[in-house]
Motif scaffolding. Structure first.
Motif, mmCIF file in Angstrom:
data_model
loop_
_atom_site.group_PDB
_atom_site.id
_atom_site.type_symbol
_atom_site.label_atom_id
_atom_site.label_comp_id
_atom_site.label_asym_id
_atom_site.label_seq_id
_atom_site.Cartn_x
_atom_site.Cartn_y
_atom_site.Cartn_z
ATOM 1 N N SER A 30 0.810 -1.220 0.000
ATOM 2 C CA SER A 30 0.000 0.000 0.000
ATOM 3 C C SER A 30 0.842 1.269 0.000
ATOM 4 O O SER A 30 0.345 2.347 -0.344
ATOM 5 C CB SER A 30 -0.934 0.009 1.221
ATOM 6 O OG SER A 30 -0.173 -0.032 2.427
ATOM 7 N N LEU A 31 2.112 1.159 0.385
ATOM 8 C CA LEU A 31 2.985 2.335 0.453
ATOM 9 C C LEU A 31 3.908 2.469 -0.749
ATOM 10 O O LEU A 31 4.722 3.384 -0.805
ATOM 11 C CB LEU A 31 3.822 2.290 1.739
ATOM 12 C CG LEU A 31 3.053 2.399 3.056
ATOM 13 C CD1 LEU A 31 4.006 2.386 4.236
ATOM 14 C CD2 LEU A 31 2.196 3.652 3.091
ATOM 15 N N TRP A 32 3.799 1.564 -1.710
ATOM 16 C CA TRP A 32 4.634 1.664 -2.908
ATOM 17 C C TRP A 32 4.462 3.002 -3.636
ATOM 18 O O TRP A 32 5.454 3.617 -4.033
ATOM 19 C CB TRP A 32 4.344 0.494 -3.846
ATOM 20 C CG TRP A 32 4.994 -0.792 -3.412
ATOM 21 C CD1 TRP A 32 5.534 -1.062 -2.184
ATOM 22 C CD2 TRP A 32 5.166 -1.968 -4.203
ATOM 23 N NE1 TRP A 32 6.014 -2.346 -2.141
ATOM 24 C CE2 TRP A 32 5.817 -2.933 -3.372
ATOM 25 C CE3 TRP A 32 4.842 -2.328 -5.498
ATOM 26 C CZ2 TRP A 32 6.133 -4.206 -3.823
ATOM 27 C CZ3 TRP A 32 5.156 -3.602 -5.950
ATOM 28 C CH2 TRP A 32 5.792 -4.522 -5.133
ATOM 29 N N PRO A 33 3.224 3.473 -3.850
ATOM 30 C CA PRO A 33 3.079 4.774 -4.533
ATOM 31 C C PRO A 33 3.747 5.910 -3.780
ATOM 32 O O PRO A 33 4.392 6.776 -4.392
ATOM 33 C CB PRO A 33 1.555 4.960 -4.603
ATOM 34 C CG PRO A 33 1.001 3.579 -4.539
ATOM 35 C CD PRO A 33 1.905 2.832 -3.619
ATOM 36 N N ALA A 34 3.605 5.933 -2.447
ATOM 37 C CA ALA A 34 4.233 6.996 -1.658
ATOM 38 C C ALA A 34 5.750 6.909 -1.745
ATOM 39 O O ALA A 34 6.440 7.934 -1.837
ATOM 40 C CB ALA A 34 3.779 6.900 -0.200
ATOM 41 N N TYR A 35 6.279 5.689 -1.733
ATOM 42 C CA TYR A 35 7.730 5.502 -1.849
ATOM 43 C C TYR A 35 8.213 5.971 -3.227
ATOM 44 O O TYR A 35 9.256 6.618 -3.345
ATOM 45 C CB TYR A 35 8.082 4.035 -1.639
ATOM 46 C CG TYR A 35 9.567 3.754 -1.681
ATOM 47 C CD1 TYR A 35 10.376 3.970 -0.560
ATOM 48 C CD2 TYR A 35 10.170 3.268 -2.838
ATOM 49 C CE1 TYR A 35 11.735 3.712 -0.599
ATOM 50 C CE2 TYR A 35 11.531 3.012 -2.889
ATOM 51 C CZ TYR A 35 12.306 3.233 -1.772
ATOM 52 O OH TYR A 35 13.651 2.990 -1.810
ATOM 53 N N ALA A 37 6.764 8.206 -5.147
ATOM 54 C CA ALA A 37 6.673 9.669 -5.193
ATOM 55 C C ALA A 37 7.874 10.304 -4.494
ATOM 56 O O ALA A 37 8.444 11.291 -4.981
ATOM 57 C CB ALA A 37 5.378 10.127 -4.532
ATOM 58 N N ARG A 38 8.266 9.739 -3.360
ATOM 59 C CA ARG A 38 9.433 10.255 -2.630
ATOM 60 C C ARG A 38 10.699 10.084 -3.462
ATOM 61 O O ARG A 38 11.544 10.994 -3.523
ATOM 62 C CB ARG A 38 9.573 9.526 -1.298
ATOM 63 C CG ARG A 38 10.763 9.972 -0.465
ATOM 64 C CD ARG A 38 10.789 9.220 0.865
ATOM 65 N NE ARG A 38 11.957 9.581 1.660
ATOM 66 C CZ ARG A 38 13.150 8.999 1.545
ATOM 67 N NH1 ARG A 38 13.325 8.026 0.653
ATOM 68 N NH2 ARG A 38 14.162 9.383 2.298
ATOM 69 N N THR A 61 5.155 16.752 -10.259
ATOM 70 C CA THR A 61 4.468 16.093 -9.140
ATOM 71 C C THR A 61 3.342 16.920 -8.534
ATOM 72 O O THR A 61 2.619 16.420 -7.684
ATOM 73 C CB THR A 61 5.465 15.745 -8.023
ATOM 74 O OG1 THR A 61 5.926 16.956 -7.388
ATOM 75 C CG2 THR A 61 6.669 14.987 -8.572
ATOM 76 N N ASP A 63 3.752 19.357 -6.531
ATOM 77 C CA ASP A 63 4.213 19.869 -5.238
ATOM 78 C C ASP A 63 4.741 21.284 -5.417
ATOM 79 O O ASP A 63 5.821 21.497 -5.965
ATOM 80 C CB ASP A 63 5.312 18.946 -4.687
ATOM 81 C CG ASP A 63 5.804 19.386 -3.311
ATOM 82 O OD1 ASP A 63 5.276 20.383 -2.781
ATOM 83 O OD2 ASP A 63 6.711 18.728 -2.775
ATOM 84 N N MET A 123 0.344 8.043 -6.360
ATOM 85 C CA MET A 123 1.563 8.766 -6.000
ATOM 86 C C MET A 123 1.258 10.202 -5.601
ATOM 87 O O MET A 123 1.910 10.769 -4.724
ATOM 88 C CB MET A 123 2.542 8.763 -7.182
ATOM 89 C CG MET A 123 3.236 7.451 -7.445
ATOM 90 S SD MET A 123 4.248 7.522 -8.962
ATOM 91 C CE MET A 123 5.349 8.906 -8.609
ATOM 92 N N GLY A 125 -1.667 11.282 -4.414
ATOM 93 C CA GLY A 125 -2.683 11.396 -3.376
ATOM 94 C C GLY A 125 -4.107 11.447 -3.870
ATOM 95 O O GLY A 125 -4.994 11.906 -3.144
#
Length: 262
Positions: A30-35, A37-38, A61, A63, A123, A125
């Motif tokens: 579940s955290l692959w997209p957040a990783y 994006a980082r 991105t 941001d 990624m 959100g």
């Protein structure tokens, strides 16, 4: 607070005492997209010089935290703030890239494109503008597979329904209002603006000059699209920000192709 509810934030918390961080043995799926994006943000910082990092991060991105006040102000005054809000342009470029490798294989292309679009949206959100682009482009890819015509009002309405299904308060989100408002303006007004511009430029006089005719059609299409979106979103922009950019169609015509290239 409606501001937070419209962004699907139902609970705010703050940390007290000493913060302890433990690294997980295995990254949860579940955290692959957040990783990802980082990792993307870090790679952008490594590649681009300091004076371009903020713009590159915003463009790729969404941001805007590292954009200077001057950069934000210049984008706003020129009517180009939307280019640093990840939306349909980014999704369309992703699809175009994937389709280059799947010529003639519609089912495989649709599956891969939809998977990449959903991962990219995760990624970022799952912002309303990205959700709209993902849903509408997914329907566009699926329509020929199921032998159906892609209908813009239907896909736009369905995208709005899906956004509001998960969070009804999102209707108050400025990003959602501008994203869907721009699409409504493009659908309702752009064809009439384009027809008027083609008559103004006397496009029919260049039938024996296809390059000139194509250039006129491209310019008329870009200008009418920008003008249609501007007309439809002007009430929202005026209400939320107290200003309306009258040179937005011209600045988009001159620079949007370059943004897409970047």
């Amino acid at each position: 607070n409606l501001y937070y509810q419209s962004r699907d934030i139902s609970l705010m918390g703050s940390q007290q005492g000493t913060l302890t961080i433990e690294k997980a043995e295995k990254l949860p799926l579940s955290l692959w997209p957040a990783y990802a994006a980082r990792a993307l943000r870090q790679k952008i910082r490594d590649i681009f010089p300091d004076d371009a990092q903020g713009f590159a991060l915003a463009l790729l991105t969404g941001d805007r935290s590292e954009l200077s006040y001057g950069q934000k102000n210049e984008l706003s005054l020129s009517g180009l703030s939307h280019v640093v809000a990840v939306s349909g342009m980014h999704i369309s470029l992703l699809i175009s890239l994937v389709l280059l490798f799947f010529r003639g294989r519609k089912r495989a292309a649709a599956g891969v494109c939809m998977g990449i679009m959903v991962f990219f949206a995760a990624m970022l959100g799952f912002t309303p503008s990205v959700n709209r682009a993902v849903i509408m482009n997914s329907l566009m890819l699926l329509a020929p597979i199921f032998r159906r015509e892609n209908d813009t009002p239907t896909s736009l309405s369905f995208a709005l329904w899906v956004n509001l299904l998960f969070n009804p308060w999102a209707i108050a989100n400025v990003s959602l209002q501008l994203s869907f408002g721009a699409m409504v303006g493009i659908f309702l007004f752009a064809p009439y603006f384009q027809a008027g511009f083609l008559r103004l430029f006397r496009e029919q006089k260049f039938r024996k000059q296809p390059m000139v005719q194509r250039l006129i059609r491209t310019a008329a299409g870009a200008l009418s699209t920008s003008l249609g979106a501007t007309v439809a979103t002007a009430p929202f922009v005026a209400y939320h920000f107290g200003t309306v950019c009258l040179i937005a169609p011209l600045s988009n015509l001159l620079l949007l192709w370059l943004i897409s290239l970047i």
